[in-house]
Design a protein around this motif. Sequence first.
Motif, PDB file in Angstrom:
ATOM      1  N   GLU A 207      -0.587  10.441  13.032  1.00  0.00           N
ATOM      2  CA  GLU A 207       0.146   9.240  12.650  1.00  0.00           C
ATOM      3  C   GLU A 207      -0.727   8.386  11.723  1.00  0.00           C
ATOM      4  N   TYR A 208      -0.119   7.929  10.629  1.00  0.00           N
ATOM      5  CA  TYR A 208      -0.865   7.079   9.679  1.00  0.00           C
ATOM      6  C   TYR A 208       0.022   5.883   9.330  1.00  0.00           C
TER       7      TYR A 208
ATOM      8  N   ALA B 233       1.612  17.941  -3.011  1.00  0.00           N
ATOM      9  CA  ALA B 233       2.505  17.179  -2.143  1.00  0.00           C
ATOM     10  C   ALA B 233       2.214  15.691  -2.225  1.00  0.00           C
ATOM     11  N   MET B 234       0.951  15.327  -2.311  1.00  0.00           N
ATOM     12  CA  MET B 234       0.580  13.920  -2.431  1.00  0.00           C
ATOM     13  C   MET B 234       1.057  13.349  -3.771  1.00  0.00           C
ATOM     14  N   ARG B 235       0.907  14.137  -4.831  1.00  0.00           N
ATOM     15  CA  ARG B 235       1.342  13.663  -6.142  1.00  0.00           C
ATOM     16  C   ARG B 235       2.862  13.436  -6.166  1.00  0.00           C
ATOM     17  N   ALA B 236       3.586  14.300  -5.492  1.00  0.00           N
ATOM     18  CA  ALA B 236       5.041  14.157  -5.440  1.00  0.00           C
ATOM     19  C   ALA B 236       5.453  12.914  -4.661  1.00  0.00           C
ATOM     20  N   ALA B 237       4.571  12.449  -3.775  1.00  0.00           N
ATOM     21  CA  ALA B 237       4.874  11.273  -2.959  1.00  0.00           C
ATOM     22  C   ALA B 237       4.596   9.966  -3.677  1.00  0.00           C
ATOM     23  N   LEU B 238       3.894  10.035  -4.805  1.00  0.00           N
ATOM     24  CA  LEU B 238       3.575   8.799  -5.543  1.00  0.00           C
ATOM     25  C   LEU B 238       4.824   8.191  -6.173  1.00  0.00           C
TER      26      LEU B 238
ATOM     27  N   SER C 191       0.816  -1.211   0.000  1.00  0.00           N
ATOM     28  CA  SER C 191       0.000   0.000   0.000  1.00  0.00           C
ATOM     29  C   SER C 191       0.849   1.261   0.000  1.00  0.00           C
ATOM     30  N   ARG C 192       0.447   2.230  -0.814  1.00  0.00           N
ATOM     31  CA  ARG C 192       1.140   3.521  -0.870  1.00  0.00           C
ATOM     32  C   ARG C 192       0.378   4.592  -0.087  1.00  0.00           C
ATOM     33  N   SER C 193      -0.679   4.179   0.589  1.00  0.00           N
ATOM     34  CA  SER C 193      -1.478   5.139   1.351  1.00  0.00           C
ATOM     35  C   SER C 193      -0.692   5.862   2.442  1.00  0.00           C
ATOM     36  N   PRO C 194       0.198   5.183   3.192  1.00  0.00           N
ATOM     37  CA  PRO C 194       0.934   5.929   4.231  1.00  0.00           C
ATOM     38  C   PRO C 194       1.715   7.107   3.679  1.00  0.00           C
TER      39      PRO C 194
ATOM     40  N   GLN D 186      -8.981   9.304  -4.569  1.00  0.00           N
ATOM     41  CA  GLN D 186      -9.773   8.679  -3.508  1.00  0.00           C
ATOM     42  C   GLN D 186      -9.156   8.986  -2.158  1.00  0.00           C
ATOM     43  N   ALA D 187      -7.802   9.116  -2.119  1.00  0.00           N
ATOM     44  CA  ALA D 187      -7.140   9.465  -0.863  1.00  0.00           C
ATOM     45  C   ALA D 187      -7.441  10.903  -0.458  1.00  0.00           C
ATOM     46  N   VAL D 188      -7.521  11.811  -1.424  1.00  0.00           N
ATOM     47  CA  VAL D 188      -7.896  13.196  -1.115  1.00  0.00           C
ATOM     48  C   VAL D 188      -9.267  13.219  -0.440  1.00  0.00           C
ATOM     49  N   ARG D 189     -10.208  12.454  -0.985  1.00  0.00           N
ATOM     50  CA  ARG D 189     -11.546  12.426  -0.388  1.00  0.00           C
ATOM     51  C   ARG D 189     -11.522  11.775   0.995  1.00  0.00           C
ATOM     52  N   GLN D 190     -10.671  10.759   1.177  1.00  0.00           N
ATOM     53  CA  GLN D 190     -10.518  10.173   2.510  1.00  0.00           C
ATOM     54  C   GLN D 190     -10.020  11.215   3.507  1.00  0.00           C
TER      55      GLN D 190
END
Length: 275
Positions: A34-35, A270-275, A16-19, A244-248
């Motif tokens: 914390e996630y 920032a999230m896109r850069a983390a992918l 999972s890449r969610s963290p 979907q993570a943005v909506r979460q």
Amino acid sequence: MTSTRLAVWGDPIAHSRSPELHAAAYRVLGLDWEYGRRRVAADDFAAAVRGLDPSWRGLSLTMPLKEEAYRFAAARDGHAELTGAVNTLLLGSTPAGFNTDVGGIVDALAEAGITTADTARLLGAGATAASALVALADMGVSRVDVRARRPERASALVALGERLSVVVSAHPLADADAGSRPGRVDLTVATLPSGTILPSAVTEPLAARGGALFDAAYAPWPSSLAAAWGDGTVVSGLGMLLHQAVRQIRIFHHGDPAAPLPAETDVIAAMRAAL
């Protein structure tokens, strides 16, 4: 002082890449949250949730826990009710379940300039296909051609289509007659497992008359299906993963998947850069 805690649960879960996505967002938002990730089997889900202490704010759920989370939730949003799947659980005295996969698909397509369609083809009939069908209905699609290895599994999608006022028909994915002469559609949505390799006798006619392609898979990329699409518009599943993570995160932050976050443009970057 105990920090606010969240996590993604599933089985398996190490991929999972969610963290990374959530950590990037919370840094921009200035939240000391914390996630993490945890491997949880379906049979252990309810007991595991009940064992959480009050520091836990919410959970992201992946397979095989989306149906378990649906049953656990005391309240559910409309997309969860339609699909029977919850991928976001906001904890508290009344656990609330949401399906952000639907909005994630719609947002990913909109980002690629695709906001509406009349006809579509849906490849696969598993859990993600139900979310994809609801997303297509939200975009105004009126007819959907489902292609599945076992068309009998599409009966639930046909029934869901009736609830959505969408005409759904089902055919074998590799059926020689149906596969060689597919009708032209505006959009194809593939929900096949990552790494699926289809024979060219199936992919070529689908690509020739399939319109734009949204492929929920993103590893490896390009998928064999995306590679067969030639010069046509192709959208990878990374867009769905991101949105979907943005909506979460909206849900975890303020409870509403449709209400933007503070500085949301910066959060998404920032999230896109983390992918």
